[in-house]
Design an enzyme around this catalytic site. Sequence first.
Site, PDB file in Angstrom:
ATOM      1  N   ARG A  12       0.837  -1.218   0.000  1.00 42.96           N
ATOM      2  CA  ARG A  12       0.000   0.000   0.000  1.00 42.96           C
ATOM      3  C   ARG A  12       0.867   1.262   0.000  1.00 42.96           C
ATOM      4  NH1 ARG A  12      -1.756   2.234   4.386  1.00 42.96           N
ATOM      5  NH2 ARG A  12      -2.055   0.302   5.536  1.00 42.96           N
TER       6      ARG A  12
ATOM      7  N   TYR B 183     -17.254  14.581 -15.201  1.00 46.49           N
ATOM      8  CA  TYR B 183     -17.676  13.175 -15.050  1.00 46.49           C
ATOM      9  C   TYR B 183     -18.613  13.051 -13.836  1.00 46.49           C
ATOM     10  CZ  TYR B 183     -17.068   8.110 -14.554  1.00 46.49           C
ATOM     11  OH  TYR B 183     -17.267   6.760 -14.451  1.00 46.49           O
TER      12      TYR B 183
ATOM     13  N   ASP C 260      -8.513  16.780 -15.107  1.00 45.24           N
ATOM     14  CA  ASP C 260      -8.832  15.396 -15.479  1.00 45.24           C
ATOM     15  C   ASP C 260      -8.512  15.265 -16.976  1.00 45.24           C
ATOM     16  OD1 ASP C 260      -9.998  12.993 -16.270  1.00 45.24           O
ATOM     17  OD2 ASP C 260     -11.636  13.141 -14.817  1.00 45.24           O
TER      18      ASP C 260
ATOM     19  N   LYS D   7      -9.378   3.976 -19.261  1.00 42.94           N
ATOM     20  CA  LYS D   7      -9.759   4.408 -20.602  1.00 42.94           C
ATOM     21  C   LYS D   7      -8.571   4.297 -21.565  1.00 42.94           C
ATOM     22  CE  LYS D   7     -13.390   5.200 -18.147  1.00 42.94           C
ATOM     23  NZ  LYS D   7     -13.749   6.492 -17.581  1.00 42.94           N
TER      24      LYS D   7
HETATM   25  C1  LIG Z   1     -14.187   6.987 -16.301  1.00 42.88           C
HETATM   26  C2  LIG Z   1     -13.830   8.351 -15.885  1.00 42.88           C
HETATM   27  C3  LIG Z   1     -13.498   8.646 -14.553  1.00 42.88           C
HETATM   28  C4  LIG Z   1     -13.584   7.617 -13.442  1.00 42.88           C
HETATM   29  O1  LIG Z   1     -12.666   6.595 -13.615  1.00 42.88           O
HETATM   30  P1  LIG Z   1     -12.875   5.100 -13.038  1.00 42.88           P
HETATM   31  O2  LIG Z   1     -11.635   4.431 -13.472  1.00 42.88           O
HETATM   32  O3  LIG Z   1     -14.116   4.558 -13.652  1.00 42.88           O
HETATM   33  O4  LIG Z   1     -13.007   5.226 -11.558  1.00 42.88           O
HETATM   34  C5  LIG Z   1     -13.125   9.926 -14.250  1.00 42.88           C
HETATM   35  N1  LIG Z   1     -13.081  10.892 -15.187  1.00 42.88           N
HETATM   36  C6  LIG Z   1     -13.398  10.651 -16.472  1.00 42.88           C
HETATM   37  C7  LIG Z   1     -13.335  11.757 -17.460  1.00 42.88           C
HETATM   38  C8  LIG Z   1     -13.780   9.380 -16.867  1.00 42.88           C
HETATM   39  O5  LIG Z   1     -14.116   9.157 -18.145  1.00 42.88           O
END
Ligand SMILES: *Cc1c(COP(=O)(O)O)cnc(C)c1O
Length: 398
Positions: free
Chosen positions: A63, A116, A188, A213
Amino acid sequence: MTIPKHVNSKRKATKAIHGGKLLCADFGQVSVPIFQSSTFAFPTAEDGAARFAGEQAGYIYTRLGNPTVNALEQSIADQESGYKGLATGSGMAAITTVYAAFLEAGAHIVSTDCVYGPSRGALETIFARFGVESSFVDTSDLQNIEQAIRPNTKLVFIETPANPTMKITDIAGAAAIAQKHGIPLAVDNTFASPYLQRPIEKGADIVVHSLTKYINGHSDIVGGMIITKNAELYRKIKPVLNHLGGTMDPHQAWLVLRGVQTLSLRMEKSQENAAKLAEFLRHHPKVTWVNYPGFTDHPQYKIAKCQMDGFGAMIAIGVVNGLEGGKTVMNNVQVFTLAVSLGGVESLIEHPASMTHASVPRKHREEAGLYDELVRISVGCEDYEDLRDDLDQALNKI
Ligand SMILES: *Cc1c(COP(=O)(O)O)cnc(C)c1O
């Protein structure tokens, strides 16, 4: 024993392939091993004490740090032109860890309105209980950020391109405003990936990712990453992550290290498909509008062109016949997979009004640009003709 050479390149594809690998190159292996160990032995009691005190390098407990996870952290930090990375169990763990590091009772955050969903939900439903205030504004107009800042604002958080409206925020402009007020700017960068956009180079302090993603790219893991501009911010966030515990598992890290090596190939192919598909859809009789930052008439085209190395592979379209039209397309695609998420090699399609955002009242949905007729498309790496023909036949069923 052959130790691979350190590959020191400033170029994107090379970085994505070689980043972080040297950290674990003990036997000359070219793939980073999976250090599937929860804990690490100390040679002596004194060594154990020195490691805990931060006076000696060396692993303690997964961790707090793990060689496979560290290799991934270094790889993504290098690709983002950042100082270091902190890998997390999901994108949301990255985002909520950043919130927790900067926000306390009585603090305030300014965020993009169409961020998001869970990034907003975490603030409104959880952080609000701890006395955190939040403002959600259309950050594509920088004046809205400036006006939303209060004396107690402790973090500016933007998502660009934003999900799923494809609105773009000027990162350098937002960074200048945040800096003027002495507030860190977090971005983000999930929709663009470091292959297309590196916010730290534009003045951002922190970048967060859902590795789920584009970075991993194969729709087989969930993961996240926080990258900081400097050591000071890293030292502020790391103990918060270690205490809250949203860290990453070594096996998960290995899969992402494997996926990210083809980031440049995947991004190039999916972008090329997306550009052609956007053009095709724009002339389709069943399509009323197309949001794609690569169109010269996209409201933030100039900013996108200036801060991104390409326009990405996400498209939002409006279809005729609103809610019913959207559902018809969902139920008739064959090459596209009807699923949420994005950024994988396979093309995905989603209808926010009947799925991800169905529980949001229509008025609130529409304020954030999520109209009933909006269909979101994540363009993958298949042959363009198959994607085009599939959407064409599904749209013609409306
Ligand atoms: C999918 C997504 C998240 C969250 O990510 P997870 O891996 O599903 O927790 C945050 N921001 C954006 C823009 C996303 O597309």
